[in-house]
Scaffold this active site. Structure first.
Site, PDB file in Angstrom:
ATOM      1  N   LEU A 180       0.805  -1.230   0.000  1.00  0.00           N
ATOM      2  CA  LEU A 180       0.000   0.000   0.000  1.00  0.00           C
ATOM      3  C   LEU A 180       0.839   1.281   0.000  1.00  0.00           C
ATOM      4  CD1 LEU A 180      -2.937  -1.119   2.345  1.00  0.00           C
ATOM      5  CD2 LEU A 180      -2.980  -0.821  -0.135  1.00  0.00           C
ATOM      6  N   GLY A 194      -0.222   2.162  -3.770  1.00  0.00           N
ATOM      7  CA  GLY A 194      -1.552   1.804  -4.273  1.00  0.00           C
ATOM      8  C   GLY A 194      -2.654   2.518  -3.508  1.00  0.00           C
ATOM      9  N   PHE A 254       2.050  -7.870 -10.112  1.00  0.00           N
ATOM     10  CA  PHE A 254       2.243  -6.473 -10.522  1.00  0.00           C
ATOM     11  C   PHE A 254       3.240  -5.740  -9.634  1.00  0.00           C
ATOM     12  CE2 PHE A 254      -2.199  -7.392 -11.694  1.00  0.00           C
ATOM     13  CZ  PHE A 254      -2.224  -6.955 -13.000  1.00  0.00           C
ATOM     14  N   ASN A 276      13.742  -4.458  -3.925  1.00  0.00           N
ATOM     15  CA  ASN A 276      12.280  -4.612  -3.958  1.00  0.00           C
ATOM     16  C   ASN A 276      11.816  -5.499  -5.115  1.00  0.00           C
ATOM     17  OD1 ASN A 276       9.651  -3.669  -2.786  1.00  0.00           O
ATOM     18  ND2 ASN A 276       9.348  -3.100  -4.925  1.00  0.00           N
ATOM     19  N   SER A 324       8.147  -5.318 -18.766  1.00  0.00           N
ATOM     20  CA  SER A 324       8.122  -3.957 -19.311  1.00  0.00           C
ATOM     21  C   SER A 324       8.900  -3.880 -20.619  1.00  0.00           C
ATOM     22  CB  SER A 324       8.770  -3.023 -18.283  1.00  0.00           C
ATOM     23  OG  SER A 324       9.034  -1.774 -18.864  1.00  0.00           O
ATOM     24  N   TYR A 380      15.827  -0.284 -13.344  1.00  0.00           N
ATOM     25  CA  TYR A 380      14.422  -0.726 -13.401  1.00  0.00           C
ATOM     26  C   TYR A 380      14.267  -1.784 -14.496  1.00  0.00           C
ATOM     27  CZ  TYR A 380       9.505  -0.689 -14.777  1.00  0.00           C
ATOM     28  OH  TYR A 380       8.241  -1.082 -15.145  1.00  0.00           O
ATOM     29  N   LYS A 391      13.465  -6.015 -14.307  1.00  0.00           N
ATOM     30  CA  LYS A 391      12.411  -6.764 -15.017  1.00  0.00           C
ATOM     31  C   LYS A 391      13.022  -7.927 -15.813  1.00  0.00           C
ATOM     32  CE  LYS A 391       8.893  -4.461 -13.655  1.00  0.00           C
ATOM     33  NZ  LYS A 391       7.744  -5.057 -12.995  1.00  0.00           N
TER      34      LYS A 391
HETATM   35  N1  LIG Z   1       2.584   1.993 -15.651  1.00  0.00           N
HETATM   36  C1  LIG Z   1       3.251   1.651 -16.735  1.00  0.00           C
HETATM   37  O1  LIG Z   1       3.258   2.375 -17.738  1.00  0.00           O
HETATM   38  C2  LIG Z   1       4.003   0.345 -16.793  1.00  0.00           C
HETATM   39  C3  LIG Z   1       4.733   0.039 -17.945  1.00  0.00           C
HETATM   40  C4  LIG Z   1       5.456  -1.156 -17.995  1.00  0.00           C
HETATM   41  C5  LIG Z   1       5.413  -2.040 -16.926  1.00  0.00           C
HETATM   42  N2  LIG Z   1       4.713  -1.711 -15.802  1.00  0.00           N
HETATM   43  C6  LIG Z   1       4.726  -2.647 -14.674  1.00  0.00           C
HETATM   44  O2  LIG Z   1       3.397  -2.895 -14.285  1.00  0.00           O
HETATM   45  C7  LIG Z   1       3.310  -3.085 -12.875  1.00  0.00           C
HETATM   46  C8  LIG Z   1       2.255  -2.169 -12.306  1.00  0.00           C
HETATM   47  O3  LIG Z   1       2.576  -0.820 -12.620  1.00  0.00           O
HETATM   48  P1  LIG Z   1       1.669   0.355 -12.068  1.00  0.00           P
HETATM   49  O4  LIG Z   1       1.811   1.508 -12.984  1.00  0.00           O
HETATM   50  O5  LIG Z   1       0.319  -0.169 -11.771  1.00  0.00           O
HETATM   51  O6  LIG Z   1       2.443   0.694 -10.694  1.00  0.00           O
HETATM   52  P2  LIG Z   1       1.842   1.125  -9.282  1.00  0.00           P
HETATM   53  O7  LIG Z   1       2.954   1.748  -8.524  1.00  0.00           O
HETATM   54  O8  LIG Z   1       0.575   1.914  -9.461  1.00  0.00           O
HETATM   55  O9  LIG Z   1       1.450  -0.271  -8.624  1.00  0.00           O
HETATM   56  C9  LIG Z   1       2.387  -1.115  -8.022  1.00  0.00           C
HETATM   57  C10 LIG Z   1       1.788  -1.612  -6.725  1.00  0.00           C
HETATM   58  O10 LIG Z   1       2.710  -2.548  -6.118  1.00  0.00           O
HETATM   59  C11 LIG Z   1       2.855  -2.237  -4.749  1.00  0.00           C
HETATM   60  N3  LIG Z   1       4.174  -2.733  -4.336  1.00  0.00           N
HETATM   61  C12 LIG Z   1       5.388  -2.350  -4.799  1.00  0.00           C
HETATM   62  N4  LIG Z   1       6.365  -3.038  -4.174  1.00  0.00           N
HETATM   63  C13 LIG Z   1       5.760  -3.899  -3.323  1.00  0.00           C
HETATM   64  C14 LIG Z   1       6.226  -4.880  -2.403  1.00  0.00           C
HETATM   65  N5  LIG Z   1       7.522  -5.099  -2.217  1.00  0.00           N
HETATM   66  N6  LIG Z   1       5.317  -5.576  -1.689  1.00  0.00           N
HETATM   67  C15 LIG Z   1       3.995  -5.364  -1.841  1.00  0.00           C
HETATM   68  N7  LIG Z   1       3.492  -4.449  -2.681  1.00  0.00           N
HETATM   69  C16 LIG Z   1       4.362  -3.711  -3.413  1.00  0.00           C
HETATM   70  C17 LIG Z   1       2.705  -0.722  -4.691  1.00  0.00           C
HETATM   71  O11 LIG Z   1       2.378  -0.239  -3.401  1.00  0.00           O
HETATM   72  C18 LIG Z   1       1.576  -0.497  -5.693  1.00  0.00           C
HETATM   73  O12 LIG Z   1       0.308  -0.658  -5.092  1.00  0.00           O
HETATM   74  C19 LIG Z   1       4.712  -2.854 -12.337  1.00  0.00           C
HETATM   75  O13 LIG Z   1       5.345  -4.100 -12.168  1.00  0.00           O
HETATM   76  C20 LIG Z   1       5.388  -2.071 -13.435  1.00  0.00           C
HETATM   77  O14 LIG Z   1       6.776  -2.292 -13.445  1.00  0.00           O
HETATM   78  C21 LIG Z   1       4.007  -0.549 -15.711  1.00  0.00           C
END
Ligand SMILES: NC(=O)c1ccc[n+]([C@@H]2O[C@H](COP(=O)([O-])OP(=O)(O)OC[C@H]3O[C@@H](n4cnc5c(N)ncnc54)[C@H](O)[C@@H]3O)[C@@H](O)[C@H]2O)c1
Length: 329
Positions: free
Chosen positions: A35, A38, A74, A93, A118, A142, A146
């Site tokens: 959280l 999120g 995610f 992380n 990604s 980053y 991935k």
């Molecule tokens: N947003 C984009 O454009 C995009 C593009 C390529 C890949 N991604 C990948 O998609 C996924 C989701 O991206 P998003 O934009 O929804 O990110 P976001 O930050 O909105 O969501 C990630 C969630 O993971 C939680 N989190 C992170 N580390 C954690 C941990 N160690 N333990 C528990 N919870 C943890 C965060 O609190 C958050 O709620 C990620 O893996 C990101 O790398 C996103």
């Protein structure tokens, strides 16, 4: 009929929350999220356990108690720029958290994962559109994180029979079409929300560079609507439940938009001019990144439906206009 159980990490985040809301009719869902980034308001009526993936022992207990049929992963830190100055944060992380998760799955006999990878795994590509088998050469920690997780998945498949689909998203964007749910990253680093927020506050928006080798001089990227990303997870899970063992797919529209086209699209949606100017280039930004989308179309039958520039900007505009403070209303 009982629904198959999914454990979803990071399910209160942007892409995760759209996906769990789309999956909840078909699957029983338990979200695991620290959280930090999120929003629980993004996933009404879905059970959330507040837990960080660094807590391997608790994760193992939870996996054994809940015993999901699949994990959708995610959870990650996502800021490429920050990862350059603080790689430790990203390797600890993203990589070590994922390793804890995979080990908990192996111990509990959970054999399926859909992983949020990604386009950052490719780095600056040699050819466009970018195909899945192209050289992987991330340009920041980053992207490294991935790619390392994809490598772990490959090895865990070979050693422990863990099946997976790695979805390499391009630029996630957009909101529910009625503006009820949307993007709320803190800090925000993505162009569309930054542009719309600047527009709504009457602030000048700076486009980084207008001397790239593109049709209008501004950078071109592949944007994929978050509703399309939610849908691709459905397709990936169905394929895994139907016996797919391993796959990596690009998730994009296959069409690139320039930064200037996004500004023009916002102006068309609102009927008002946006205030913007061109600033200097950001170091390391390639001219153009566009996904090759043939493989996912052929093998998963998935194709973006909402990822046209108008649907993206109009849905995002509705969300930001109605929720100037994001999920805090
Ligand atoms: N947003 C984009 O454009 C995009 C593009 C390529 C890949 N991604 C990948 O998609 C996924 C989701 O991206 P998003 O934009 O929804 O990110 P976001 O930050 O909105 O969501 C990630 C969630 O993971 C939680 N989190 C992170 N580390 C954690 C941990 N160690 N333990 C528990 N919870 C943890 C965060 O609190 C958050 O709620 C990620 O893996 C990101 O790398 C996103």
């Amino acid at each position: 009929m009982t629904k198959p159980k999914l454990l979803v990490t990071g399910g209160t985040g942007y892409v995760g929350s759209f996906t769990v809301r789309a999956l909840q009719d078909k699957y029983e869902i338990l979200i695991v999220d620290n959280l930090l980034y999120g929003h629980e308001d993004a996933v009404p009526n879905i059970k959330v356990v507040k837990l960080d993936l660094s807590n391997g022992p608790r994760l193992k207990e939870l996996m054994a108690e809940y015993k999901p049929e699949a994990v959708v992963h995610f959870a990650a830190y996502i800021q490429a720029g920050e990862s350059v100055t603080n790689p430790t944060k990203y390797f600890v992380n993203n990589v070590s958290g994922s390793l804890n998760l995979l080990n908990a799955m192996v111990e509990a006999g959970v054999k399926k994962m859909v992983f949020s990878s990604s386009a950052a795994v490719y780095g600056n590509p040699e050819n466009l559109p970018i195909k899945e088998n192209q050289t992987k050469n991330p340009i920041n920690p980053y992207g490294d994180s991935k790619l390392m997780i994809e490598m772990m998945l490959k090895r865990y498949h070979m050693a422990y029979g863990l099946n997976y689909v790695a979805l390499r998203y391009f630029n996630a964007c957009g909101a529910e079409l009625d503006g009820s749910f949307g993007e709320d990253h803190r800090p925000e680093t993505h162009i569309i929300p930054l542009l719309i927020r600047a527009y709504l506050k009457g602030e000048e928006f700076i486009i980084f560079g207008n001397d790239y080798k593109t049709k209008d001089g501004t950078c071109v990227r592949d944007y994929v609507h978050v509703l399309d990303l939610a849908d691709v997870h459905k397709a990936a899970l169905t394929a895994l439940f139907d016996g797919l063992t391993t796959a990596e797919f690009n998730c994009g529209s296959g069409v690139g938009f320039s930064n200037l086209e996004i500004v023009k699209s916002l102006e068309a949606v609102t009927g008002q001019p946006a205030v913007y100017k061109f600033g200097s280039r950001r170091p390391g930004d390639p001219d153009k990144l566009v996904a090759g989308v043939d493989k996912i179309k052929d093998q998963l039958g998935w194709q973006a439906k909402y990822s046209d520039i108008k649907t993206i900007t109009s849905s995002a505009f509705k969300w930001h206009k109605n929720h100037p403070l994001g999920y805090n209303k």
